[in-house]
Design a protein around this motif. Structure first.
Motif, PDB file in Angstrom:
ATOM      1  N   ASN A  26      39.350  32.721  33.543  1.00  0.00           N
ATOM      2  CA  ASN A  26      38.881  32.871  34.924  1.00  0.00           C
ATOM      3  C   ASN A  26      40.014  33.441  35.785  1.00  0.00           C
ATOM      4  O   ASN A  26      41.127  32.909  35.804  1.00  0.00           O
ATOM      5  CB  ASN A  26      38.457  31.488  35.415  1.00  0.00           C
ATOM      6  N   VAL A  28      40.660  33.447  39.019  1.00  0.00           N
ATOM      7  CA  VAL A  28      41.220  32.564  40.043  1.00  0.00           C
ATOM      8  C   VAL A  28      42.153  31.537  39.405  1.00  0.00           C
ATOM      9  O   VAL A  28      43.212  31.211  39.953  1.00  0.00           O
ATOM     10  CB  VAL A  28      40.084  31.883  40.827  1.00  0.00           C
ATOM     11  N   VAL A  72      49.009  36.233  46.584  1.00  0.00           N
ATOM     12  CA  VAL A  72      47.721  35.604  46.353  1.00  0.00           C
ATOM     13  C   VAL A  72      46.637  36.295  47.186  1.00  0.00           C
ATOM     14  O   VAL A  72      45.485  36.413  46.737  1.00  0.00           O
ATOM     15  CB  VAL A  72      47.792  34.080  46.593  1.00  0.00           C
ATOM     16  N   GLY A  73      47.013  36.828  48.368  1.00  0.00           N
ATOM     17  CA  GLY A  73      46.026  37.568  49.159  1.00  0.00           C
ATOM     18  C   GLY A  73      45.557  38.811  48.442  1.00  0.00           C
ATOM     19  O   GLY A  73      44.343  39.023  48.268  1.00  0.00           O
ATOM     20  N   VAL A  74      46.516  39.641  47.985  1.00  0.00           N
ATOM     21  CA  VAL A  74      46.140  40.871  47.291  1.00  0.00           C
ATOM     22  C   VAL A  74      45.458  40.549  45.957  1.00  0.00           C
ATOM     23  O   VAL A  74      44.453  41.185  45.591  1.00  0.00           O
ATOM     24  CB  VAL A  74      47.392  41.752  47.087  1.00  0.00           C
ATOM     25  N   LEU A  76      43.654  37.943  45.120  1.00  0.00           N
ATOM     26  CA  LEU A  76      42.269  37.507  45.309  1.00  0.00           C
ATOM     27  C   LEU A  76      41.375  38.677  45.696  1.00  0.00           C
ATOM     28  O   LEU A  76      40.209  38.741  45.275  1.00  0.00           O
ATOM     29  CB  LEU A  76      42.189  36.426  46.374  1.00  0.00           C
ATOM     30  N   ALA A  77      41.917  39.637  46.485  1.00  0.00           N
ATOM     31  CA  ALA A  77      41.120  40.816  46.823  1.00  0.00           C
ATOM     32  C   ALA A  77      40.753  41.581  45.554  1.00  0.00           C
ATOM     33  O   ALA A  77      39.601  42.018  45.385  1.00  0.00           O
ATOM     34  CB  ALA A  77      41.897  41.703  47.787  1.00  0.00           C
ATOM     35  N   VAL A  79      40.565  40.317  42.489  1.00  0.00           N
ATOM     36  CA  VAL A  79      39.600  39.515  41.727  1.00  0.00           C
ATOM     37  C   VAL A  79      38.196  39.668  42.311  1.00  0.00           C
ATOM     38  O   VAL A  79      37.207  39.800  41.578  1.00  0.00           O
ATOM     39  CB  VAL A  79      40.044  38.035  41.702  1.00  0.00           C
ATOM     40  N   LEU A  80      38.114  39.686  43.663  1.00  0.00           N
ATOM     41  CA  LEU A  80      36.799  39.852  44.300  1.00  0.00           C
ATOM     42  C   LEU A  80      36.195  41.209  43.958  1.00  0.00           C
ATOM     43  O   LEU A  80      34.975  41.322  43.723  1.00  0.00           O
ATOM     44  CB  LEU A  80      36.939  39.746  45.817  1.00  0.00           C
ATOM     45  N   LEU A  81      37.060  42.248  43.907  1.00  0.00           N
ATOM     46  CA  LEU A  81      36.572  43.585  43.575  1.00  0.00           C
ATOM     47  C   LEU A  81      36.051  43.625  42.136  1.00  0.00           C
ATOM     48  O   LEU A  81      34.991  44.213  41.871  1.00  0.00           O
ATOM     49  CB  LEU A  81      37.707  44.591  43.760  1.00  0.00           C
ATOM     50  N   TYR A  83      34.856  41.089  40.536  1.00  0.00           N
ATOM     51  CA  TYR A  83      33.591  40.347  40.530  1.00  0.00           C
ATOM     52  C   TYR A  83      32.455  41.215  41.048  1.00  0.00           C
ATOM     53  O   TYR A  83      31.351  41.218  40.494  1.00  0.00           O
ATOM     54  CB  TYR A  83      33.738  39.088  41.398  1.00  0.00           C
ATOM     55  N   ARG A  84      32.748  42.016  42.107  1.00  0.00           N
ATOM     56  CA  ARG A  84      31.681  42.819  42.693  1.00  0.00           C
ATOM     57  C   ARG A  84      31.232  43.918  41.737  1.00  0.00           C
ATOM     58  O   ARG A  84      30.057  44.266  41.690  1.00  0.00           O
ATOM     59  CB  ARG A  84      32.195  43.431  44.003  1.00  0.00           C
ATOM     60  N   ILE A  89      34.362  37.301  36.572  1.00  0.00           N
ATOM     61  CA  ILE A  89      35.811  37.419  36.768  1.00  0.00           C
ATOM     62  C   ILE A  89      36.529  37.005  35.500  1.00  0.00           C
ATOM     63  O   ILE A  89      37.659  36.534  35.528  1.00  0.00           O
ATOM     64  CB  ILE A  89      36.301  36.585  37.969  1.00  0.00           C
ATOM     65  N   ASP A  90      35.881  37.185  34.362  1.00  0.00           N
ATOM     66  CA  ASP A  90      36.521  36.909  33.082  1.00  0.00           C
ATOM     67  C   ASP A  90      37.554  38.005  32.811  1.00  0.00           C
ATOM     68  O   ASP A  90      37.198  39.171  32.646  1.00  0.00           O
ATOM     69  CB  ASP A  90      35.451  36.903  31.987  1.00  0.00           C
ATOM     70  N   VAL A  91      38.853  37.636  32.816  1.00  0.00           N
ATOM     71  CA  VAL A  91      39.881  38.675  32.697  1.00  0.00           C
ATOM     72  C   VAL A  91      39.880  39.309  31.308  1.00  0.00           C
ATOM     73  O   VAL A  91      40.377  40.411  31.137  1.00  0.00           O
ATOM     74  CB  VAL A  91      41.287  38.133  33.023  1.00  0.00           C
TER      75      VAL A  91
ATOM     76  N   LEU B  87      42.828  29.547  50.425  1.00  0.00           N
ATOM     77  CA  LEU B  87      42.475  30.905  50.022  1.00  0.00           C
ATOM     78  C   LEU B  87      41.930  30.906  48.589  1.00  0.00           C
ATOM     79  O   LEU B  87      40.918  31.558  48.299  1.00  0.00           O
ATOM     80  CB  LEU B  87      43.723  31.778  50.118  1.00  0.00           C
ATOM     81  N   THR B  95      33.456  34.087  44.350  1.00  0.00           N
ATOM     82  CA  THR B  95      33.114  34.600  43.020  1.00  0.00           C
ATOM     83  C   THR B  95      32.020  33.759  42.376  1.00  0.00           C
ATOM     84  O   THR B  95      31.737  33.921  41.197  1.00  0.00           O
ATOM     85  CB  THR B  95      34.345  34.619  42.115  1.00  0.00           C
ATOM     86  N   ALA B 177      44.957  43.973  51.379  1.00  0.00           N
ATOM     87  CA  ALA B 177      43.884  43.079  50.952  1.00  0.00           C
ATOM     88  C   ALA B 177      42.588  43.426  51.664  1.00  0.00           C
ATOM     89  O   ALA B 177      41.509  43.445  51.054  1.00  0.00           O
ATOM     90  CB  ALA B 177      44.276  41.627  51.234  1.00  0.00           C
ATOM     91  N   VAL B 180      41.247  46.713  50.131  1.00  0.00           N
ATOM     92  CA  VAL B 180      40.740  46.577  48.760  1.00  0.00           C
ATOM     93  C   VAL B 180      39.417  45.825  48.753  1.00  0.00           C
ATOM     94  O   VAL B 180      38.478  46.210  48.056  1.00  0.00           O
ATOM     95  CB  VAL B 180      41.798  45.872  47.882  1.00  0.00           C
ATOM     96  N   ALA B 181      39.310  44.754  49.560  1.00  0.00           N
ATOM     97  CA  ALA B 181      38.141  43.888  49.450  1.00  0.00           C
ATOM     98  C   ALA B 181      36.996  44.308  50.354  1.00  0.00           C
ATOM     99  O   ALA B 181      35.933  43.704  50.315  1.00  0.00           O
ATOM    100  CB  ALA B 181      38.534  42.445  49.775  1.00  0.00           C
TER     101      ALA B 181
END
Lengths: 99, 184
Positions: A26, A28, A72-74, A76-77, A79-81, A83-84, A89-91, B87, B95, B177, B180-181
């Motif tokens: 995962n 995250v 962690v901000g970048v 997570l962005a 990871v969200l991309l 997922y979308r 979000i399986d790496v 966060l 997700t 961020a 990208v998001a």
């Protein structure tokens, strides 16, 4: 107290974090394990700062905390991309670069 | 009054009882946070992993206090527990991670990862023990041992260039961020 108490405790946390990064699928959870690694490094910096009675160790620990927040901000962005785009979000499924 | 003076003298001398108490504190913190970290990397519930991470982060803040770095400890609580953990929980929510137990969080060949980290721990512990056998490190007991003023002075004089670089990095990460998001 011995300096080694802190250093070996930090080494234990670091190795647990490395285990998490290597085995988690995962995205995250991988980011959480990276936080563990950064914390272990911070303990080392603060312990060596106290040992040398140098304030620089604490200052660099604070810088690492700030860099971790940015990371962690970048992260997570990204990871969200993922997922979308892939609905997961399986790496280990993000393997487009594998020949 | 006499008792106060006696207490002050004792805490300056750092008696063996105080050493013992501080060692017990350290042992409890180290055990709790190692156990929580192990649970964090093995649990099958994503939200529980975030809560175990909270225990580890709080223990690390306590370690900073033992080492006399109270500003780093406060920042640890504010930034890590207050911001980064929230966060990460937002990431879990966005997700749509499975709430409750999820048996598909680990790789099948996780023993390789275990082997790597155990070997790494053995090598690191051995070399640390060889390098700093019984070197002592001073621990903080009195209010005088803490040094937030010195830290802030140092940041804004000796380390002003890295400090400004960190500010630019944070701004870049913030904009990055968002870019990208963003949905477009």
């Amino acid at each position: 107290m011995f300096l080694n108490q802190f250093l070996i405790f930090a080494a234990v946390l670091f190795c647990i974090g490395v285990y998490g990064v290597l085995t988690r699928k995962n995205g995250v959870l991988v980011l959480m394990s990276i936080e563990l690694i950064l914390n272990a490094v911070n303990i080392n910096l603060v312990a060596f700062g106290a040992y040398n009675s140098d304030i620089g160790g604490q200052v660099f620990a604070l810088f690492i905390i700030a860099v971790a927040a940015a990371e962690v901000g970048v992260g997570l962005a990204i990871v969200l991309l993922i997922y979308r785009n892939r609905r997961s979000i399986d790496v280990s499924e993000a393997d487009l670069l594998k020949g | 009054m006499t008792a106060l003076i006696l207490f002050a003298q004792q805490s300056v001398e750092l008696t063996s009882t105080e050493q013992w108490v501080i060692n017990v504190f350290f042992g409890v913190i180290a055990l709790v946070s190692t156990a929580a970290a192990l649970k964090m990397v093995t649990t099958d519930n994503v939200v529980h992993a975030a809560l175990y991470l909270l225990i580890v982060l709080a223990s690390v803040a306590a370690i900073y206090v033992i080492l006399g770095a109270e500003f780093a400890a406060a920042t640890q609580v504010l930034v890590y527990i207050g911001a980064i953990l929230v966060l990460l929980l937002f990431g879990v929510m966005l997700t749509r991670a499975k709430l409750g137990a999820d048996d598909d969080l680990n790789h099948e060949q996780r023993w390789i990862g275990g082997l790597v980290s155990v070997v790494m721990l053995a090598v690191m512990s051995f070399s640390l023990w060889e390098a700093f056998e019984d070197t002592k490190v001073p621990t903080a007991l009195n209010p005088d041992d803490f040094n937030t003023g010195a830290v802030s002075e140092s940041i804004f004089t000796d380390y002003i260039v890295p400090f400004e670089a960190i500010s630019v990095l944070l701004l870049a990460a913030l904009i990055g961020a968002v870019v990208v998001a963003r949905r477009d």
